[in-house]
Design a protein around this motif. Structure first.
Motif, PDB file in Angstrom:
ATOM      1  N   ALA A 473       4.067   5.403  19.027  1.00  0.00           N
ATOM      2  CA  ALA A 473       5.038   4.665  18.220  1.00  0.00           C
ATOM      3  C   ALA A 473       6.080   5.602  17.624  1.00  0.00           C
ATOM      4  CB  ALA A 473       4.314   3.889  17.123  1.00  0.00           C
ATOM      5  N   ALA A 474       5.625   6.704  17.067  1.00  0.00           N
ATOM      6  CA  ALA A 474       6.561   7.671  16.488  1.00  0.00           C
ATOM      7  C   ALA A 474       7.444   8.278  17.568  1.00  0.00           C
ATOM      8  CB  ALA A 474       5.777   8.762  15.754  1.00  0.00           C
ATOM      9  N   CYS A 475       6.860   8.532  18.724  1.00  0.00           N
ATOM     10  CA  CYS A 475       7.638   9.085  19.838  1.00  0.00           C
ATOM     11  C   CYS A 475       8.733   8.115  20.266  1.00  0.00           C
ATOM     12  CB  CYS A 475       6.699   9.396  20.998  1.00  0.00           C
ATOM     13  SG  CYS A 475       7.539  10.020  22.473  1.00  0.00           S
ATOM     14  N   ASP A 558       0.926   1.886   8.856  1.00  0.00           N
ATOM     15  CA  ASP A 558       2.033   2.395   8.044  1.00  0.00           C
ATOM     16  C   ASP A 558       3.380   2.309   8.756  1.00  0.00           C
ATOM     17  OD1 ASP A 558      -0.167   5.023   6.918  1.00  0.00           O
ATOM     18  OD2 ASP A 558       0.232   3.047   6.013  1.00  0.00           O
ATOM     19  N   LEU A 559       3.380   1.809   9.973  1.00  0.00           N
ATOM     20  CA  LEU A 559       4.624   1.760  10.751  1.00  0.00           C
ATOM     21  C   LEU A 559       5.442   0.535  10.349  1.00  0.00           C
ATOM     22  CD1 LEU A 559       6.351   2.821  13.175  1.00  0.00           C
ATOM     23  CD2 LEU A 559       5.049   1.223  14.608  1.00  0.00           C
ATOM     24  N   VAL A 578       4.945  -9.219  20.215  1.00  0.00           N
ATOM     25  CA  VAL A 578       5.954  -8.196  20.476  1.00  0.00           C
ATOM     26  C   VAL A 578       6.713  -7.924  19.186  1.00  0.00           C
ATOM     27  CG1 VAL A 578       7.983  -7.556  21.827  1.00  0.00           C
ATOM     28  CG2 VAL A 578       6.171  -8.929  22.877  1.00  0.00           C
ATOM     29  N   LEU A 579       6.850  -6.627  18.867  1.00  0.00           N
ATOM     30  CA  LEU A 579       7.507  -6.219  17.625  1.00  0.00           C
ATOM     31  C   LEU A 579       8.531  -5.133  17.919  1.00  0.00           C
ATOM     32  CD1 LEU A 579       4.071  -6.154  17.076  1.00  0.00           C
ATOM     33  CD2 LEU A 579       5.014  -6.703  14.811  1.00  0.00           C
ATOM     34  N   GLN A 580       9.409  -4.933  16.970  1.00  0.00           N
ATOM     35  CA  GLN A 580      10.392  -3.852  17.057  1.00  0.00           C
ATOM     36  C   GLN A 580      10.117  -2.862  15.933  1.00  0.00           C
ATOM     37  OE1 GLN A 580      14.436  -4.977  16.275  1.00  0.00           O
ATOM     38  NE2 GLN A 580      15.283  -2.993  16.848  1.00  0.00           N
ATOM     39  N   PRO A 581       9.748  -1.602  16.265  1.00  0.00           N
ATOM     40  CA  PRO A 581       9.531  -0.615  15.202  1.00  0.00           C
ATOM     41  C   PRO A 581      10.849  -0.275  14.510  1.00  0.00           C
ATOM     42  CG  PRO A 581       9.429   0.433  17.353  1.00  0.00           C
ATOM     43  CD  PRO A 581       9.541  -1.039  17.610  1.00  0.00           C
ATOM     44  N   LEU A 582      10.786  -0.032  13.206  1.00  0.00           N
ATOM     45  CA  LEU A 582      11.976   0.255  12.410  1.00  0.00           C
ATOM     46  C   LEU A 582      11.742   1.496  11.566  1.00  0.00           C
ATOM     47  CD1 LEU A 582      12.523  -3.362  11.009  1.00  0.00           C
ATOM     48  CD2 LEU A 582      13.700  -2.367  12.987  1.00  0.00           C
ATOM     49  N   ASP A 583      12.850   2.151  11.194  1.00  0.00           N
ATOM     50  CA  ASP A 583      12.669   3.207  10.201  1.00  0.00           C
ATOM     51  C   ASP A 583      12.576   2.545   8.821  1.00  0.00           C
ATOM     52  OD1 ASP A 583      15.301   2.749   9.173  1.00  0.00           O
ATOM     53  OD2 ASP A 583      16.116   4.027  10.747  1.00  0.00           O
ATOM     54  N   LYS A 584      12.095   3.285   7.858  1.00  0.00           N
ATOM     55  CA  LYS A 584      11.767   2.702   6.562  1.00  0.00           C
ATOM     56  C   LYS A 584      12.984   2.084   5.880  1.00  0.00           C
ATOM     57  CE  LYS A 584       9.386   3.759   2.224  1.00  0.00           C
ATOM     58  NZ  LYS A 584       8.694   4.792   1.417  1.00  0.00           N
TER      59      LYS A 584
END
Length: 647
Positions: A473-475, A558-559, A578-584
């Motif tokens: 995820a972080a990558c 924590d993502l 299905v999700l979209q990762p976001l920055d904080k």
């Protein structure tokens, strides 16, 4: 042009040009639409013309029949007097469209028979036989009543599909074998014209204006009261104009209601006769024209498919081509007398574009395989280090383990690569892939392979990683940041580059060396791998750059992320989240908070979700998920469940 591509291009051209033509002719529904469009054009775009000066219709109307003791057959004495009266008034020729197939009153029958035989001007009388439904007695009677030189088949040629009259009936052999013309060609021959011997499309005559008929028409019972000058040197057509008989569908029915488009047979004969008298050429149509137009349309679709533009723009231009073909049809008919087919060529444009896109897709896949082969000799340092430490990992036997997978792909790779020379392409792709690899390595992942511009990375193999989902995820987020910065830099330098789309998923798969003793590669295989790849492709549909499954996001509490939908992939029955990762910072923005509320309302079936997404789409028109759900809800979408029809 590469001559090796010529056979494929010709094959696409022929298939796209001719297959729709064959389909339209074989499918009654499509042929019916094609006929209706052509008929509507004839009805609404036939040029206006002055009222025909040489043809007069003497119509047997309800008022005419009301003067007789019986409606049918038409009073023979009246017809006899009418024929003699027309001759006396100077008529040039007469067509009597009344079937004289049974006796009435002997004296009246005798009077009409003598008038027919003794008329001194050209006369053609409608005739029929057993094929037209007459009994043996009726055929014998009409043959005896009407002399052979005065006969003409009363037939009208109707389309078997919709019953519309579109052609002049030329004639057919009589029972004794001699050729007997139809009533119109027979009268044309009496007038010294060359009658058609084959089916001829009717060139319908335009009317002067909406209130004026193309032909002057009088009630037959009023002829005696009218000035001789109105009939002198005219061709008079005598026939019924009744609401309950001898009316036939014509192309005008597509545009005019009631009897305005269902014309009396005598009026149809007037259109056909005026065509022969005036030498009007019927509209150009038929198989040859359909083939030519189909090939041209297919060529336009093919050419568009070869243009280096985005898929959506190509589709939009394809629609524009189809609209252009339809717009061209009006002036082609009104100015050049050409009835262009519409349905077949429209399908040819779409088929030509689609087949070309498939061909280009195969070329792109071939190019991806070439790039993959070129980079196959480069092993991931992580894999190399692991193999040095444990040579047993060279075993062909795969192992099943839980891992996370990251797929990336650059939109429009073919367009990008074909627009650059080899040196520039190598420089751009090497820098891009080098940056992507560094990001993967920084998070402890393994670059399994390159497929053209695509990158497939593994987390959790060949070394075990308890936190492989969090690393993947972080990558993905860092890959997105790098790819976006790379895109901005390349664009600023004047080198086009596409958006990088990323898919992330976690789950079990088989991993190991797959291949032969001579050639093998270390890779992962399984449904989880395929799901990650398909998540990458879903970004195009969602309007996002990173799509992550719930299987990965669930292991990363924590993502920051936002939900996109519960998606049923093509070929599957159960949905995946299905999700979209976001920055904080983005996750805490007012927009994303509002999006979360709108999504929750949608998932709960709350009708207010539609307005909520409308507001979001208005605030950020470029936010793909908001626009997608707005469109889905407006079309009656089922909450947050998205069923994919394509991969």
């Amino acid at each position: 042009m590469d001559l090796r591509r010529l056979p494929i291009i010709l094959s696409i051209l022929l298939l796209a040009g001719l297959a729709p033509l064959a389909l339209v002719r074989a499918a009654p529904f499509l042929q019916g639409i094609e006929n209706w469009v052509a008929d509507y054009r004839v009805a609404t775009r036939t040029p206006a013309a002055a009222q025909q000066p040489d043809i007069v219709i003497a119509a047997i109307t309800e008022d005419t029949l009301a003067r007789f003791p019986y409606r049918s057959p038409v009073d023979r004495a009246f017809l006899a007097d009418l024929l003699r009266m027309l001759e006396a008034k100077g008529a040039k020729a007469v067509l009597l469209d009344v079937l004289l197939d049974q006796p009435t009153e002997p004296a009246k029958d005798q009077a009409l028979a003598e008038a027919i035989r003794g008329l001194g001007i050209p006369l053609v009388v409608s005739h029929g036989g057993a094929a037209e439904g007459l009994t043996e007695a009726q055929v014998a009677y009409i043959d005896a009543f009407v002399p052979a030189p005065r006969r003409g088949w009363a037939n009208l040629v109707k389309d078997n599909l919709d019953g519309t009259v579109r052609w002049i009936f030329p004639g057919k052999p009589a029972p004794d074998g001699h050729w007997q013309a139809g009533v119109v060609p027979a009268l044309a021959a009496h007038l010294g014209l060359t009658p058609p011997r084959g089916l001829t499309p009717i060139a319908w005559r335009g009317r002067p204006d909406a209130a004026t008929a193309p032909f002057r028409q009088f009630p037959a019972h009023a002829v005696a009261l009218l000035p001789p000058a109105w009939f002198k040197d005219k061709i008079v057509l005598v026939g019924a104009d009744l609401s309950d008989r001898d009316r036939h569908i014509t192309p005008f029915r597509t545009a005019f209601a009631g009897n305005a488009g269902v014309l009396p047979g005598i009026t149809i004969h007037a259109h056909a006769l005026s065509q022969l008298i005036e030498g009007r050429v019927p509209p150009e149509q038929g198989l040859a024209l359909a083939v030519i137009v189909g090939l041209v349309a297919a060529g336009l679709g093919l050419a568009l498919g070869l243009v280096e533009i985005s898929l959506w723009l190509r589709a939009l231009l394809g629609l524009g081509l189809i609209i252009g073909l339809w717009l061209l049809a009006d002036p082609a008919y009104a100015k050049a007398n050409i009835l262009l087919p519409q349905i077949g060529p429209s399908l040819s444009v779409m088929l030509g574009l689609w087949l070309t896109d498939i061909w280009r897709g195969r070329q792109e896949r071939d190019q991806r395989r070439f790039v993959q082969a070129a980079f196959a000799k480069y092993l991931s340092p992580v894999l190399l280090d692991d193999l040095i430490k444990d040579p047993s990992k060279l075993s062909i036997d795969p192992k099943r383990r839980d891992m996370s997978y990251v797929f990336t792909d650059v939109a429009g790779f073919t367009t990008i690569s074909e627009g650059m020379d080899a040196a520039t392409l190598a420089d751009v792709m090497n820098r891009y892939l080098d940056g992507m690899v560094k990001v993967v390595f920084a998070h402890g992942g393994m670059v399994d392979k390159f497929i053209g511009d695509a990158v497939f990375a593994l987390f959790g193999a060949p070394r075990d990683m308890a936190d492989h989902a969090a690393r993947a995820a972080a990558c993905a987020l860092d890959l997105d940041r790098f790819a976006q910065s790379f895109l901005v830099a390349e664009t600023a330098a004047g080198r086009p580059f596409g958006v990088t789309r990323i898919g992330v998923h976690s789950g079990p798969a088989s991993v190991g060396n797959f291949g032969s003793d001579a050639r093998f590669e270390y890779t992962a295989l399984g449904d989880a791998v395929n799901t990650a790849a398909r998540l990458e492709g879903l970004n195009k549909y969602f309007g996002t750059r990173v799509a992550m499954s719930g299987a990965t996001a669930g292991r990363c509490p924590d993502l920051a992320r936002r939900p996109i939908g519960r998606v049923v992939l093509k070929g599957k029955t159960e949905p995946i989240e299905v999700l979209q990762p976001l920055d904080k910072a983005e996750a805490e923005s007012a927009f994303m908070i509002a999006y979360g509320a709108a999504y929750a309302a949608m998932a709960a079936g709350d009708a207010g979700a539609l307005d909520a997404f409308a507001a979001l789409a208005a605030e950020r028109p470029d936010d793909g998920p908001s626009s997608l759900h707005l469109e889905r809800l407006a079309m009656g979408g089922n909450r947050d469940l998205v069923v994919m029809a394509d991969k």
